[in-house]
Design a protein around this motif. Structure first.
Motif, PDB file in Angstrom:
ATOM      1  N   TRP A   1       3.405  -0.632  -8.171  1.00  0.00           N
ATOM      2  CA  TRP A   1       2.432   0.457  -8.209  1.00  0.00           C
ATOM      3  C   TRP A   1       1.635   0.395  -9.507  1.00  0.00           C
ATOM      4  CZ3 TRP A   1       5.801   5.271  -6.446  1.00  0.00           C
ATOM      5  CH2 TRP A   1       6.063   5.158  -5.073  1.00  0.00           C
TER       6      TRP A   1
ATOM      7  N   ASP B   1       4.319   1.913   2.266  1.00  0.00           N
ATOM      8  CA  ASP B   1       5.582   2.283   1.618  1.00  0.00           C
ATOM      9  C   ASP B   1       6.194   3.514   2.273  1.00  0.00           C
ATOM     10  OD1 ASP B   1       5.337   0.168  -0.120  1.00  0.00           O
ATOM     11  OD2 ASP B   1       4.611   1.359  -1.806  1.00  0.00           O
TER      12      ASP B   1
ATOM     13  N   THR C   1       2.619   9.658  -3.316  1.00  0.00           N
ATOM     14  CA  THR C   1       3.567   8.934  -2.473  1.00  0.00           C
ATOM     15  C   THR C   1       4.995   9.408  -2.710  1.00  0.00           C
ATOM     16  OG1 THR C   1       2.105   7.014  -2.526  1.00  0.00           O
ATOM     17  CG2 THR C   1       4.364   6.633  -1.815  1.00  0.00           C
TER      18      THR C   1
ATOM     19  N   SER D   1       0.869  -1.186   0.000  1.00  0.00           N
ATOM     20  CA  SER D   1       0.000   0.000   0.000  1.00  0.00           C
ATOM     21  C   SER D   1       0.896   1.223   0.000  1.00  0.00           C
ATOM     22  CB  SER D   1      -0.921   0.018   1.231  1.00  0.00           C
ATOM     23  OG  SER D   1      -0.169   0.299   2.412  1.00  0.00           O
ATOM     24  N   PHE D   2       0.357   2.348  -0.479  1.00  0.00           N
ATOM     25  CA  PHE D   2       1.136   3.581  -0.478  1.00  0.00           C
ATOM     26  C   PHE D   2       1.495   3.996   0.944  1.00  0.00           C
ATOM     27  CE2 PHE D   2      -1.143   4.384  -4.647  1.00  0.00           C
ATOM     28  CZ  PHE D   2      -0.017   4.145  -5.430  1.00  0.00           C
TER      29      PHE D   2
ATOM     30  N   GLY E   1      -1.816   8.113  -7.187  1.00  0.00           N
ATOM     31  CA  GLY E   1      -1.354   7.662  -5.876  1.00  0.00           C
ATOM     32  C   GLY E   1       0.158   7.603  -5.811  1.00  0.00           C
ATOM     33  N   ALA E   2       0.773   7.195  -6.913  1.00  0.00           N
ATOM     34  CA  ALA E   2       2.236   7.126  -6.975  1.00  0.00           C
ATOM     35  C   ALA E   2       2.852   8.519  -6.877  1.00  0.00           C
ATOM     36  CB  ALA E   2       2.667   6.449  -8.268  1.00  0.00           C
TER      37      ALA E   2
END
Length: 374
Positions: A203, A178, A212, A174-175, A208-209
């Motif tokens: 990912w 991480d 993050t 999960s983000f 979301g990436a």
């Protein structure tokens, strides 16, 4: 110096020995034999049984041939011609992936044989040696708890490394997880060391990436490696454009066709070819100029045995601009025992680049036979 035979030897860590993570429990050792008694050494990091099949299989027709039969009788000095011949004679079943991986190991071994014949390190054959040592970073799998991260940092970073890369393992669940793992890693590492994170292609949400990666900026992450599938070039490009963290990738990529796509779409800040998958030395040396034109740094991927590390060191020696060597610290039997030549990090965090002929590596054939899969 005619090629007389090619051996693809699958070696595997015995099942009774505890497996630690993945990626270094088996490998393919490539031996290219010549009529002058010189044998070149290569390695392939791929599916071992598929690689061996691609090399040893009988011919089907003119563009569906086993790689061994394609190159026996060729002059090893015609290394570029041999590469093209292997590519063209495997068009039906090849062009990418495992066939390019198999070609990589053969190509590496041919370059090693040429160096041995000329009594020169491979770096000299690639245009010259820019350095005789390179700073190494420690590369290991990401643990899942703060305690394990602390223990890992304490165990490895006292060896002199200036940087640590944590990859795969617990990353990508999960983000939020991480970010927590990165926070723990930075706390354990301190502020004076480089921290790199290898997501292992896990990912799949670009927004979301990006969020993050921006959160990881707070912890001074030097680069985020392989955040997405190597086919998701648009996601790479978007992420690279929207964070100050370097984005790296390329270890899954083979042939200049695929590298050119990464470059053209500005997917990465750091290119990471794996010599045992990318097409070998012959492709990597072309990549040098392509990346230089775009001011893209090359930091090769080398998470295997000391065979791949030896070839990688020669390539690094030939690069006009080189930052680091990936030093695999994953504790596996094959990494420890396949070669008589072992590389070590000095107290300042550097690894010496061999000046001996070829890749400067010697196999322990007793160990190769002991771990050989028949």
């Amino acid at each position: 110096m005619k090629i007389t035979d090619v051996e693809a030897i699958i070696v595997k860590q015995p099942s009774e020995i505890e497996m630690i993570g993945d990626g270094s429990q088996d490998t393919v050792v490539i031996l290219v034999h010549t009529d002058e008694g010189i044998t070149g050494i290569g390695e392939v990091d791929s599916s071992p049984y598929a690689v061996k099949t691609v090399i040893d299989m009988p011919d089907s027709h003119m563009v569906c041939r086993g790689l061994k039969e394609v190159i026996i009788g060729e002059d090893a000095f015609d290394v570029e011609k041999i590469w093209r011949k292997m590519y063209e004679m495997s068009l039906y079943h090849g062009r990418r992936s495992v066939v390019i991986h198999a070609m990589s190991g053969i190509d590496m071994a041919i370059w090693d044989a040429i160096g041995k014949k000329l009594d020169l390190p491979v770096s000299k054959l690639l245009g010259g040696t820019y350095r005789n040592k390179i700073q190494a970073y420690c590369s290991v799998l990401m643990p899942g708890t703060e305690k394990e991260i602390n223990e890992l940092v304490e165990r490895h970073m006292q060896k002199g490394y200036r940087g640590l890369k944590l990859g795969w393992g617990a990353l990508g669940q999960s983000f939020e997880k991480d970010i927590q793992l990165v926070k723990w890693a930075r706390k354990a590492l301190g502020d004076d060391k480089y921290l790199m994170i290898d997501i292992g292609m896990k990912w799949n949400d670009v927004k979301g990436a990006i969020k993050t990666a921006k959160a990881m900026e707070e912890y001074d992450v030097h680069w985020i490696e392989e955040p997405f599938s190597p086919d998701n070039l648009d996601a790479y490009a978007q992420l690279a454009k929207n964070t100050t963290v370097h984005i790296s990738g390329g270890e899954e990529v083979g042939t200049m066709h695929e590298f050119q796509q990464l470059l053209d779409q500005r997917c990465v800040d750091i290119m990471q070819p794996d010599l045992s998958r990318c097409g070998g030395i012959s492709v990597a040396r072309k990549l040098t100029d392509a990346c230089d034109l775009r001011q893209i740094t090359i930091i090769p991927h080398a998470f295997k045995t000391h065979i791949l590390m030896a070839a990688t060191l020669q390539y690094i020696a030939s690069l006009p601009n080189a930052w680091y060597l990936e030093f695999c610290e994953q504790d596996t039997v094959l990494r420890k025992e396949l070669t008589k030549t072992m590389f070590e990090v000095d107290p300042e965090g550097f690894v010496e680049i061999p000046q001996a002929p070829g890749f400067g590596i010697e196999l322990d054939m007793e160990a190769v036979e002991r771990f050989r899969v028949r």
